[in-house]
Design a protein around this motif. Sequence first.
Motif, mmCIF file in Angstrom:
data_model
loop_
_atom_site.group_PDB
_atom_site.id
_atom_site.type_symbol
_atom_site.label_atom_id
_atom_site.label_comp_id
_atom_site.label_asym_id
_atom_site.label_seq_id
_atom_site.Cartn_x
_atom_site.Cartn_y
_atom_site.Cartn_z
ATOM 1 N N SER A 117 86.481 -2.730 68.772
ATOM 2 C CA SER A 117 85.624 -3.847 69.150
ATOM 3 C C SER A 117 84.181 -3.502 68.795
ATOM 4 O O SER A 117 83.698 -2.417 69.115
ATOM 5 N N GLY A 118 83.490 -4.419 68.104
ATOM 6 C CA GLY A 118 82.128 -4.126 67.660
ATOM 7 C C GLY A 118 82.098 -3.620 66.232
ATOM 8 O O GLY A 118 81.041 -3.254 65.724
ATOM 9 N N GLY A 119 83.273 -3.573 65.575
ATOM 10 C CA GLY A 119 83.316 -3.204 64.169
ATOM 11 C C GLY A 119 83.208 -1.709 63.905
ATOM 12 O O GLY A 119 82.898 -1.292 62.798
ATOM 13 N N TYR A 120 83.442 -0.851 64.908
ATOM 14 C CA TYR A 120 83.332 0.586 64.705
ATOM 15 C C TYR A 120 84.600 1.138 64.055
ATOM 16 O O TYR A 120 85.710 0.844 64.502
ATOM 17 N N ASP A 121 84.406 1.962 63.018
ATOM 18 C CA ASP A 121 85.519 2.591 62.307
ATOM 19 C C ASP A 121 86.086 3.716 63.188
ATOM 20 O O ASP A 121 85.420 4.726 63.428
ATOM 21 N N ILE A 122 87.326 3.544 63.661
ATOM 22 C CA ILE A 122 87.873 4.515 64.616
ATOM 23 C C ILE A 122 88.081 5.883 63.959
ATOM 24 O O ILE A 122 87.802 6.920 64.555
ATOM 25 N N TYR A 123 88.563 5.881 62.696
ATOM 26 C CA TYR A 123 88.794 7.148 62.003
ATOM 27 C C TYR A 123 87.514 7.979 61.957
ATOM 28 O O TYR A 123 87.512 9.170 62.268
ATOM 29 N N TYR A 124 86.415 7.344 61.602
ATOM 30 C CA TYR A 124 85.139 8.056 61.532
ATOM 31 C C TYR A 124 84.769 8.637 62.900
ATOM 32 O O TYR A 124 84.359 9.794 63.020
ATOM 33 N N GLY A 125 84.936 7.813 63.932
ATOM 34 C CA GLY A 125 84.583 8.261 65.281
ATOM 35 C C GLY A 125 85.418 9.445 65.730
ATOM 36 O O GLY A 125 84.913 10.368 66.355
ATOM 37 N N ILE A 126 86.711 9.436 65.404
ATOM 38 C CA ILE A 126 87.586 10.535 65.815
ATOM 39 C C ILE A 126 87.164 11.820 65.108
ATOM 40 O O ILE A 126 87.022 12.874 65.734
ATOM 41 N N VAL A 127 86.947 11.733 63.789
ATOM 42 C CA VAL A 127 86.633 12.936 63.021
ATOM 43 C C VAL A 127 85.298 13.527 63.462
ATOM 44 O O VAL A 127 85.206 14.716 63.786
ATOM 45 N N TRP A 128 84.269 12.704 63.523
ATOM 46 C CA TRP A 128 82.961 13.239 63.931
ATOM 47 C C TRP A 128 82.925 13.506 65.432
ATOM 48 O O TRP A 128 82.148 14.343 65.895
ATOM 49 N N GLY A 129 83.761 12.830 66.200
ATOM 50 C CA GLY A 129 83.841 13.092 67.644
ATOM 51 C C GLY A 129 84.293 14.516 67.924
ATOM 52 O O GLY A 129 83.913 15.102 68.934
ATOM 53 N N ALA A 130 85.127 15.086 67.028
ATOM 54 C CA ALA A 130 85.549 16.482 67.205
ATOM 55 C C ALA A 130 84.325 17.390 67.173
ATOM 56 O O ALA A 130 84.200 18.319 67.971
ATOM 57 N N ARG A 131 83.416 17.100 66.249
ATOM 58 C CA ARG A 131 82.168 17.878 66.194
ATOM 59 C C ARG A 131 81.412 17.742 67.501
ATOM 60 O O ARG A 131 80.932 18.722 68.064
ATOM 61 N N THR A 132 81.281 16.475 67.965
ATOM 62 C CA THR A 132 80.540 16.243 69.209
ATOM 63 C C THR A 132 81.159 17.042 70.351
ATOM 64 O O THR A 132 80.448 17.644 71.151
ATOM 65 N N SER A 133 82.496 17.059 70.423
ATOM 66 C CA SER A 133 83.147 17.746 71.541
ATOM 67 C C SER A 133 82.865 19.241 71.516
ATOM 68 O O SER A 133 82.563 19.838 72.549
ATOM 69 N N PHE A 134 82.990 19.859 70.322
ATOM 70 C CA PHE A 134 82.672 21.292 70.226
ATOM 71 C C PHE A 134 81.216 21.538 70.599
ATOM 72 O O PHE A 134 80.886 22.480 71.319
ATOM 73 N N TYR A 135 80.358 20.667 70.082
ATOM 74 C CA TYR A 135 78.931 20.785 70.327
ATOM 75 C C TYR A 135 78.640 20.735 71.827
ATOM 76 O O TYR A 135 77.967 21.611 72.379
ATOM 77 N N ILE A 136 79.185 19.718 72.495
ATOM 78 C CA ILE A 136 78.986 19.589 73.942
ATOM 79 C C ILE A 136 79.498 20.836 74.645
ATOM 80 O O ILE A 136 78.805 21.459 75.449
ATOM 81 N N GLY A 137 80.747 21.221 74.321
ATOM 82 C CA GLY A 137 81.366 22.347 75.013
ATOM 83 C C GLY A 137 80.549 23.612 74.859
ATOM 84 O O GLY A 137 80.204 24.270 75.844
ATOM 85 N N VAL A 138 80.187 23.952 73.617
ATOM 86 C CA VAL A 138 79.485 25.214 73.378
ATOM 87 C C VAL A 138 78.104 25.195 74.026
ATOM 88 O O VAL A 138 77.701 26.146 74.701
ATOM 89 N N LEU A 139 77.395 24.088 73.873
ATOM 90 C CA LEU A 139 76.039 24.040 74.405
ATOM 91 C C LEU A 139 76.034 24.071 75.939
ATOM 92 O O LEU A 139 75.222 24.776 76.550
ATOM 93 N N VAL A 140 76.945 23.315 76.561
ATOM 94 C CA VAL A 140 76.982 23.312 78.025
ATOM 95 C C VAL A 140 77.336 24.704 78.539
ATOM 96 O O VAL A 140 76.710 25.199 79.482
ATOM 97 N N VAL A 141 78.310 25.345 77.903
ATOM 98 C CA VAL A 141 78.654 26.709 78.329
ATOM 99 C C VAL A 141 77.431 27.615 78.196
ATOM 100 O O VAL A 141 77.157 28.434 79.072
#
Lengths: 337, 341
Positions: A117-141
Motif C-alpha cells: 500500500s502506497g506503492g512501496y516495492d516490497i522486495y527492495y524493503g526486505i533486502v535493504w531492511g536486512a541491513r537496517t536490522s543488522f545496523y539497529i542490532g549492532v549499534l544498540v548493543v
Amino acid sequence: MSSRASLEPKRELWYESKRFRRFRRNPLALAGLLILLFFAGMALLAPVLTADRLPRGCMRDLSLGRSEARQALRNPTRPAFWRAAFAPPKSCYKIPRVSYSPVPKPPSARYPLGIASGGYDIYYGIVWGARTSFYIGVLVVGIVLVIATMVGGLAGLFGGWLDNLLMRLVDVVYSIPGLVLAMVFASIFGRGLIKTMIAIALVAWPIYARMLRGNILQVKAQDYISAAHAVGAGYGRLFFKHILPNAIGPMIILASLDIGAIVITASTLAFLGLGADVGYADWGQMISFARSWISNPGGEPLKYWFVWFWPSMAIALFVLGWNLLGDAVRDALDPRS
Amino acid sequence: MFNYIARRLLQIPVVLFVLSLVIMGLMQLLSPQQRAAAFVTSDKQIEHLDQIIEKYHLDEGFLVQYRLWASEVLRGNLGFSRISKEPVLTTVRKRFPASMELALAAFVPIVLVGVWLGTQAATHRDSFLDQALRVMAIVGWSLPTFVVAIWLVAWVYGGLGWFGIGRLPSSLLIELAGGDFRRYTGLFTIDGLLNGRLDIAAEALKRLVLPAAALVIVVSAGIMRVMRSSMLDELGKDYVRTARAKGLPEKTVVYKHARRNALIPVITMAGPMLGRMIGGIVVIELIFNFPGLGEWAAKAALQLDVTTLLAFVMLIGLIMATANLLVDVAYVIVDPRIRYE
C-alpha cells in the motif's frame, strides 16, 4: 630447541576446545548460523540485488545513471560496487515508490514480492531492511555495552552508596516491561532511527550492568588484584588493565547475542509508528503499511497476503537465527553442562 | 516475614518516584506547550495553553515543575488524556477491565501449556518429542508478539473466518449502553453470566480466543524452557532415586515429587513473564481492536500524548511491583525452606 617445545603443555586452539566441538555438533546452532549468514549476505549484497531498482536519490548520491548503476553495482572492479556495499548513502535506504496507489499489487516479474500500500516495492524493503536490522542490532548493543560498562563498572569498582544507588536505578528500569518503557522514551524523543535506537538502549542496559557488576566483584576478590594493588597500581590501572578485561567477556558475548530481542523491540516500535521515518526500509514499518490489508479486506480473505507475509517472515527468521545461535552459545558457556 | 513485606511495600512508592523523575526529566526535551497538556483537566482548558504554561511555571526549571506535577498527582489528578479526551483516571477506570479480562483469559492457558510441555520435554529427555518441543520453544520465543497477532488475524480470522476481533460486536455494545445490563466486574464474560445473558458471555469469550492465543504462543515458550531445565534438575536428585527405589510408580515420582519442586523456579519467572505479557497486550489490543489500556497507550505513544504515557507507565510500575511482591510471598508459601529477614 625442539626438546624445550615438547616440554611446554600443548596449547589448545579454540576450534579444538570441547566447548567449540559441542557447539559445532549442535544442529540448531548450525541452522541459526546459516540463517544469519543468509541475512548477512543479503544485507551486504543489497546494492547488487537491487541494482536495477535503486531510488533516484540513491543513484544521484552514488553519482551513477540508471543504466550505469546496473553494471557498476554488479562489477566488483568498480569503486561504486564497494562504496555501495560498505558505505551506501542514506538515500539508498528509502524504499522506491512505484506508484502512490493505496491498493497493494500482487507479485509480478518486475516486483517479485509485490507492491505494498502506497506503492512501496516490497522486495527492495526486505533486502535493504536486512541491513537496517543488522545496523539497529549492532549499534544498540554498542550503546548498551557503553552504558552497562559505565554503570556496572562504577558500581562494582567503588561499591558502597554509589553501588546501592546505581543498583536501585537498575531495579527501577528493570521492573518496567522493556517494550512499554521503550515506547514512552521513543515517543518523547520523536520519530527517527537513531532516536529509536537510543530509546531501546536506555531500556536494555540494566541486566548487563548488573551482570558486569557481579563479575567485577568476583574478579576483585582474586589474589592477583590484591597483588597488583600491593605493588602500587592505581584505581585506573587496576580497573582498565586488570579487572575490566577479566570481567567484561561474558557480558559482551551475551549482549551481542541479544540482537534478536533488540530487533523484536525495534520492529514492534516501528510497527507502532515510532521507528524510522516513513518509507525507510524497515521490516516493522513495512508491516504497519499492511495494517488495513490484513483481516479480510474487501471480503476476499488472504488476497493481499504478500503485504504482511514477507516482512513478518523476515523478522521472525532473523530473530530465530540469533536466538538459535544464542541458545547454543549459552549452553556451551554454561559451566554446569 | 512481615517486616520484609512492609519494607517491600515501602519500596513501591520509591520505585514510582524514581520512575516519574526519569520520565519527567526526559520530558524536559519537549516544548512547554507539549508539557502543558499534563496539567489540563478538561477539554476547554486545551484552548488556553499559554495560561497553563504560566500558571504551572512550565517554562521554569525542572524541580519547580516536578514539585507541581507531584502535588497534582498526590491530589489524585493524573492529568488529561488527549487521546481519550477525558481525565486520565476516568479512562483507566473504563479500560482497565478489558485488559484485565484479556490477561486473565491468557494467564491460565499460559501456565498450563508451559508447565505441561516443559514436563513432557523433561521426562522424554533427548527424545524426538523433546527436540521438537525445544525447537518450538525457541521459535515461539523468537516471534514478535505483533507478528503472531497478525498471522492469527490474517489466517484464522481472515482466512478461516473463525472467532472474532474487537471486544463485543457493536450491536451488542449499543444494547448494553442503553439496557439494564449491570456491570458487576466489568468483565463481559462474567457479567454476562451474572446477568443471565449467555449470548453476551459467549460472544465475549469468542473474541478473547485469538488475542489470548497470541499471548499463549509468545509467553508460554519461556515458561516451558524454565520448566524443562528445572524438571531435569529435580529428576536427577537423590530423593527421586529413593522414590523410584522404594517402588513408587513413575507417575507418582514425576508428578507428585519432582514436579512440585520443579515449579519453584517457574514462580521466579512470573515477574518477567508478566512483563512480557504486558508488552504483548499493548500490541495485541491494537491489532485485535480491543479497547483496553494497551490500545490506549499505543495510540498515545503515536500522538506523543505524554500525560497518558506517564500515567500508563506509573500504573504498570505499580502492577509490576505488586506482582513481584506477591511472587516473593508465594515463594515462602510454596517453599518453606525460604525465609526472608
